[in-house]
Write an enzyme that holds these catalytic residues in place. Structure first.
Site, PDB file in Angstrom:
ATOM      1  N   LEU A 180       0.837  -1.198   0.000  1.00  0.00           N
ATOM      2  CA  LEU A 180       0.000   0.000   0.000  1.00  0.00           C
ATOM      3  C   LEU A 180       0.874   1.251   0.000  1.00  0.00           C
ATOM      4  O   LEU A 180       1.908   1.302   0.683  1.00  0.00           O
ATOM      5  CB  LEU A 180      -0.918   0.015   1.222  1.00  0.00           C
ATOM      6  CG  LEU A 180      -1.848  -1.186   1.408  1.00  0.00           C
ATOM      7  CD1 LEU A 180      -2.877  -0.861   2.478  1.00  0.00           C
ATOM      8  CD2 LEU A 180      -2.516  -1.610   0.118  1.00  0.00           C
ATOM      9  N   GLY A 207       1.117  -5.283   1.338  1.00  0.00           N
ATOM     10  CA  GLY A 207       0.072  -5.298   0.301  1.00  0.00           C
ATOM     11  C   GLY A 207       0.533  -5.942  -0.999  1.00  0.00           C
ATOM     12  O   GLY A 207      -0.283  -6.514  -1.744  1.00  0.00           O
ATOM     13  N   ASN A 254       4.426  -8.310   6.474  1.00  0.00           N
ATOM     14  CA  ASN A 254       5.355  -7.838   7.513  1.00  0.00           C
ATOM     15  C   ASN A 254       4.830  -6.631   8.276  1.00  0.00           C
ATOM     16  O   ASN A 254       5.588  -5.907   8.913  1.00  0.00           O
ATOM     17  CB  ASN A 254       6.697  -7.474   6.864  1.00  0.00           C
ATOM     18  CG  ASN A 254       6.555  -6.350   5.841  1.00  0.00           C
ATOM     19  OD1 ASN A 254       5.529  -6.236   5.197  1.00  0.00           O
ATOM     20  ND2 ASN A 254       7.565  -5.524   5.712  1.00  0.00           N
ATOM     21  N   GLU A 255       3.514  -6.421   8.227  1.00  0.00           N
ATOM     22  CA  GLU A 255       2.928  -5.231   8.854  1.00  0.00           C
ATOM     23  C   GLU A 255       3.355  -5.042  10.308  1.00  0.00           C
ATOM     24  O   GLU A 255       3.558  -3.923  10.762  1.00  0.00           O
ATOM     25  CB  GLU A 255       1.387  -5.289   8.781  1.00  0.00           C
ATOM     26  CG  GLU A 255       0.793  -4.910   7.433  1.00  0.00           C
ATOM     27  CD  GLU A 255       0.767  -6.059   6.436  1.00  0.00           C
ATOM     28  OE1 GLU A 255       1.404  -7.102   6.685  1.00  0.00           O
ATOM     29  OE2 GLU A 255       0.107  -5.921   5.404  1.00  0.00           O
TER      30      GLU A 255
HETATM   31  C1  LIG Z   1      -6.673   4.885   4.583  1.00  0.00           C
HETATM   32  C2  LIG Z   1      -6.358   3.543   5.009  1.00  0.00           C
HETATM   33  C3  LIG Z   1      -7.208   3.153   6.102  1.00  0.00           C
HETATM   34  C4  LIG Z   1      -7.012   2.131   6.842  1.00  0.00           C
HETATM   35  C5  LIG Z   1      -5.881   1.228   6.652  1.00  0.00           C
HETATM   36  C6  LIG Z   1      -5.075   1.150   7.858  1.00  0.00           C
HETATM   37  C7  LIG Z   1      -4.131   0.336   7.986  1.00  0.00           C
HETATM   38  C8  LIG Z   1      -3.744  -0.685   6.972  1.00  0.00           C
HETATM   39  C9  LIG Z   1      -3.117  -1.727   7.704  1.00  0.00           C
HETATM   40  C10 LIG Z   1      -2.405  -2.672   7.181  1.00  0.00           C
HETATM   41  C11 LIG Z   1      -2.231  -2.971   5.768  1.00  0.00           C
HETATM   42  C12 LIG Z   1      -0.985  -2.404   5.248  1.00  0.00           C
HETATM   43  C13 LIG Z   1      -0.482  -2.832   4.126  1.00  0.00           C
HETATM   44  C14 LIG Z   1       0.695  -2.237   3.496  1.00  0.00           C
HETATM   45  O1  LIG Z   1       1.029  -2.635   2.404  1.00  0.00           O
HETATM   46  S1  LIG Z   1       1.523  -0.958   4.272  1.00  0.00           S
HETATM   47  C15 LIG Z   1       2.931  -0.686   3.251  1.00  0.00           C
HETATM   48  C16 LIG Z   1       3.980  -1.636   3.624  1.00  0.00           C
HETATM   49  N1  LIG Z   1       5.108  -1.557   2.749  1.00  0.00           N
HETATM   50  C17 LIG Z   1       6.287  -1.205   3.170  1.00  0.00           C
HETATM   51  O2  LIG Z   1       6.482  -0.875   4.321  1.00  0.00           O
HETATM   52  C18 LIG Z   1       7.377  -1.216   2.143  1.00  0.00           C
HETATM   53  C19 LIG Z   1       8.443  -0.332   2.583  1.00  0.00           C
HETATM   54  N2  LIG Z   1       9.426  -0.248   1.529  1.00  0.00           N
HETATM   55  C20 LIG Z   1      10.486  -1.071   1.461  1.00  0.00           C
HETATM   56  O3  LIG Z   1      10.652  -1.999   2.211  1.00  0.00           O
HETATM   57  C21 LIG Z   1      11.474  -0.746   0.409  1.00  0.00           C
HETATM   58  O4  LIG Z   1      11.208   0.552  -0.082  1.00  0.00           O
HETATM   59  C22 LIG Z   1      11.479  -1.732  -0.788  1.00  0.00           C
HETATM   60  C23 LIG Z   1      12.061  -3.085  -0.342  1.00  0.00           C
HETATM   61  C24 LIG Z   1      10.092  -1.940  -1.357  1.00  0.00           C
HETATM   62  C25 LIG Z   1      12.404  -1.154  -1.885  1.00  0.00           C
HETATM   63  O5  LIG Z   1      13.662  -0.871  -1.352  1.00  0.00           O
HETATM   64  P1  LIG Z   1      14.682   0.037  -2.188  1.00  0.00           P
HETATM   65  O6  LIG Z   1      15.912   0.137  -1.344  1.00  0.00           O
HETATM   66  O7  LIG Z   1      14.824  -0.478  -3.561  1.00  0.00           O
HETATM   67  O8  LIG Z   1      13.956   1.438  -2.314  1.00  0.00           O
HETATM   68  P2  LIG Z   1      13.780   2.581  -1.197  1.00  0.00           P
HETATM   69  O9  LIG Z   1      14.909   3.514  -1.304  1.00  0.00           O
HETATM   70  O10 LIG Z   1      13.497   1.995   0.130  1.00  0.00           O
HETATM   71  O11 LIG Z   1      12.429   3.282  -1.699  1.00  0.00           O
HETATM   72  C26 LIG Z   1      12.419   4.039  -2.912  1.00  0.00           C
HETATM   73  C27 LIG Z   1      11.337   5.095  -2.779  1.00  0.00           C
HETATM   74  O12 LIG Z   1      10.074   4.444  -2.705  1.00  0.00           O
HETATM   75  C28 LIG Z   1       9.363   4.947  -1.550  1.00  0.00           C
HETATM   76  N3  LIG Z   1       8.504   3.861  -1.011  1.00  0.00           N
HETATM   77  C29 LIG Z   1       8.881   2.660  -0.589  1.00  0.00           C
HETATM   78  N4  LIG Z   1       7.819   1.949  -0.181  1.00  0.00           N
HETATM   79  C30 LIG Z   1       6.748   2.742  -0.327  1.00  0.00           C
HETATM   80  C31 LIG Z   1       5.359   2.570  -0.053  1.00  0.00           C
HETATM   81  N5  LIG Z   1       4.841   1.445   0.435  1.00  0.00           N
HETATM   82  N6  LIG Z   1       4.537   3.602  -0.320  1.00  0.00           N
HETATM   83  C32 LIG Z   1       5.017   4.761  -0.824  1.00  0.00           C
HETATM   84  N7  LIG Z   1       6.326   4.974  -1.106  1.00  0.00           N
HETATM   85  C33 LIG Z   1       7.176   3.987  -0.865  1.00  0.00           C
HETATM   86  C34 LIG Z   1      10.500   5.316  -0.598  1.00  0.00           C
HETATM   87  O13 LIG Z   1      10.009   6.215   0.366  1.00  0.00           O
HETATM   88  C35 LIG Z   1      11.474   5.940  -1.541  1.00  0.00           C
HETATM   89  O14 LIG Z   1      11.013   7.214  -1.863  1.00  0.00           O
HETATM   90  P3  LIG Z   1      12.024   8.440  -2.029  1.00  0.00           P
HETATM   91  O15 LIG Z   1      12.724   8.568  -0.715  1.00  0.00           O
HETATM   92  O16 LIG Z   1      11.159   9.610  -2.367  1.00  0.00           O
HETATM   93  O17 LIG Z   1      12.948   8.040  -3.136  1.00  0.00           O
END
Ligand SMILES: CC/C=C\C/C=C\C/C=C\C/C=C/C(=O)SCCNC(=O)CCNC(=O)[C@H](O)C(C)(C)COP(=O)(O)OP(=O)(O)OC[C@H]1O[C@@H](n2cnc3c(N)ncnc32)[C@H](O)[C@@H]1OP(=O)(O)O
Length: 229
Positions: free
Chosen positions: A105, A150, A174-175
């Site tokens: 997400l 997600g 991994n939430e």
């Molecule tokens: C309104 C909603 C209402 C109710 C819902 C409430 C709760 C929901 C509860 C649970 C469900 C949640 C589900 C989810 O999916 S939450 C998201 C979980 N995902 C993550 O935490 C992923 C985190 N990211 C990573 O681990 C790494 O980025 C990744 C392995 C994917 C890639 O690593 P890499 O080293 O290649 O890149 P980075 O330098 O880390 O990232 C590049 C760039 O991308 C941005 N980024 C990363 N992940 C996300 C994301 N999930 N959403 C948005 N943006 C993301 C990161 O910030 C970097 O941006 P920038 O610094 O601008 O370059």
């Protein structure tokens, strides 16, 4: 590539044999090319080969294919279009980006937004799950990069999964590691694939698995040694 079996059915588009094979070799003579239909939206590209009935849906939303409202909307529209195309029997979802299947997400959708916008986003997440889980087509996730949270849900929602073997790629709900609780229907989708005990442990600890580890735990029956598949 070969895929294992799952107990899901009720669609005329499912193959009679429960073991299905998808050939993704080079297509390339003229008659074949004429049966290809391509469509592209900003975040998703779809190629359908009507001669095989197989569509490949590629995520192309840099940097990490995060599931934003726009992404989810395009995803559902693309899936619906394939669903309506009787020549399409199966769809492979994969990433056009190196190293990332989907980061899950879009975190920016869950921060500082109005209640209306949050509601719209959450509905789109559920819609993606419902449409993919309920699809009449055979759905396959070709996981060619990391797939946390997600992104993992999306892969688990498909009928079959194949993951590229690369120690840097992880998949899992991994939430917990992020300090949030995976919604019950995320959990249920994982239970349906790997069972209660593995899910319980994985969610409590917020585990991300490598392809071989996930294979051992029956996440899928195949993984791919190439880093791009
Ligand atoms: C309104 C909603 C209402 C109710 C819902 C409430 C709760 C929901 C509860 C649970 C469900 C949640 C589900 C989810 O999916 S939450 C998201 C979980 N995902 C993550 O935490 C992923 C985190 N990211 C990573 O681990 C790494 O980025 C990744 C392995 C994917 C890639 O690593 P890499 O080293 O290649 O890149 P980075 O330098 O880390 O990232 C590049 C760039 O991308 C941005 N980024 C990363 N992940 C996300 C994301 N999930 N959403 C948005 N943006 C993301 C990161 O910030 C970097 O941006 P920038 O610094 O601008 O370059």
């Amino acid at each position: 590539m070969g895929f294992g079996t799952v107990s899901r059915g009720g669609s005329s588009r499912w193959p009679d044999q429960r073991l299905c094979t998808v050939e993704m070799g080079p297509p390339c003579h003229t008659s074949c090319l004429s049966r290809r239909k391509s469509s592209s939206s900003p975040k998703i590209k779809v190629d359908l080969d009507s001669s095989t009935g197989i569509a490949v849906m590629k995520f192309q939303s840099p940097p990490v294919n995060s599931l934003s409202l726009d992404f989810l909307t395009e995803f559902c529209i693309s899936l619906e279009k394939l669903e309506m195309d009787r020549s399409c029997r199966g769809v492979v979802v994969t990433s056009a980006l190196p190293k990332i299947f989907s980061a899950g997400l879009d975190i920016m959708e869950m921060y500082g937004k109005s209640p209306e916008r949050c509601g719209e986003f959450w509905k789109a997440v559920q819609e993606m799950w419902l449409k993919l889980y309920g699809s009449n087509m055979v759905t396959i996730a070709a996981i060619n990069g990391s797939s946390p949270a997600g992104g993992c849900l999306m892969a688990l929602t498909c009928d079959y999964r194949i993951m590229a073997e690369n120690p840097r790629y992880g998949i899992g709900l991994n939430e917990t590691q992020l300090g949030i609780v995976a919604p019950f229907w995320f959990k249920d989708t994982m239970v349906n694939t790997v069972g209660h005990r593995t899910t319980e442990l994985a969610l409590e600890l917020g585990l991300l698995y490598s392809a071989p580890d996930a294979l051992r735990l029956a996440w899928w029956t195949s993984w791919c040694r190439r880093t791009r598949c």
